[in-house]
Design a protein around this motif. Sequence first.
Motif: not given
Lengths: 219, 219
Positions: B199, B219, B217, B148-149, B203, B127, B146, B49-50, B215, B201
């Motif tokens: 992006l 790129r 997130e 880009n949303g 989960g 995750s 998802k 993550p990150k 979760r 996402e």
Amino acid sequence: MASNLLRLSRPRTIACIGRNYADHIAELGNTRPTEPFYFLKPATTILQPKAGPILAPKNSNLHYEVELAAVIGSTVEELPNSKEALKAVKGWAVGIDMTARNFQEAAKKKGLPWSLCKGFKTFLPVSHFIPASKIPNPHDVELYLKVNGELKQCDKTSLMLFDIPRLLQHVTSVMPLEEDDLLLTGTPKGVGPVVDGDLIEAGIRVNGIELEEGRIEVR
Amino acid sequence: MASNLLRLSRPRTIACIGRNYADHIAELGNTRPTEPFYFLKPATTILQPKAGPILAPKNSNLHYEVELAAVIGSTVEELPNSKEALKAVKGWAVGIDMTARNFQEAAKKKGLPWSLCKGFKTFLPVSHFIPASKIPNPHDVELYLKVNGELKQCDKTSLMLFDIPRLLQHVTSVMPLEEDDLLLTGTPKGVGPVVDGDLIEAGIRVNGIELEEGRIEVR
Ligand SMILES: [Mg+2]
Ligand SMILES: [Mg+2]
Ligand SMILES: [Mg+2]
């Protein structure tokens, strides 16, 4: 002296080059690659000296493939295709890339991964660690493999299609290699079947002289 | 609370199941397998993550595949095809099996390994660790992804063709699994391309409620 022999440390990643000797490509009726390719064996394939036997999976046609293995010295990313790349190698070993050949043929036909046919427990008998100083030129050593005393494989590493820097460059262009990771550099001609109880002996000669560290004897 | 989230430990072996959801098999025009199959990703694919971004290889058609990953609790050999096998799982994670789809198509056509197309550095965003207690029934959770949303993947794990005990039994019939090793259980329908900067996402929902630990997130 036997007491000074070092075992390989347990790697995380074992990358194995396919089709790197022309006569071996021919004997299996394969196509010559235009660039190197590799597959992965899990660490659980490693069979240390005297830890045998090799466990043959049910209904498998089990083949041996003797190979020179490079042992990585520390984490490397994106090695160059030049002699410099060999500095990443802290030593060598002899390894036997055991292969369930019939499962591999089935996978190839279906376009499926090679992970199963190459990845059974005990499918990578290895020699002891060979310090880099014992192999002045890894492209000028002889590998051999015998089954029940009969010579089956015996060729110089000078016959590699892609040399070791090129192999290292290719693999590290995809994924970093880390300390104790292994790169198997492909097998020369002469692969064939073994059955339960067969004695496999393999090794490496430098200027005609066998290295004790490189000996494998396994059933 | 975010401060209590645990990272996955670094595994040695990451086994990934292919073609375990019927609608995903159909969308790629593949054949439905009569038994599970898997490939390996090297540990260097893991993207914590990150720790992004995902690095897209040159000339690749990069696809996402959201999957439920089982985290192994201790060394296991030859697990049974029964609920007992789930005792080997100490927890779960969500993972995205990034795939260079065009490289994979080429490998499949030539009968070559999947190691390259599945194995590039950063090709496994994960995750945080999800303790086993948070997922009472791993065959009854919802995975989503998802871009880009926009929702691209969203399915229940009840749609798996082979359930998790069968997957564990299959893989451990070939190789032992060890503490912190990962088993990715296949992706549902909806895979597709991403490009630099998109992006992603992903989960997991249990009884309709998202688990914070699951979760992703990136790129
Ligand atoms: Mg080989
Ligand atoms: Mg593979
Ligand atoms: Mg997948």
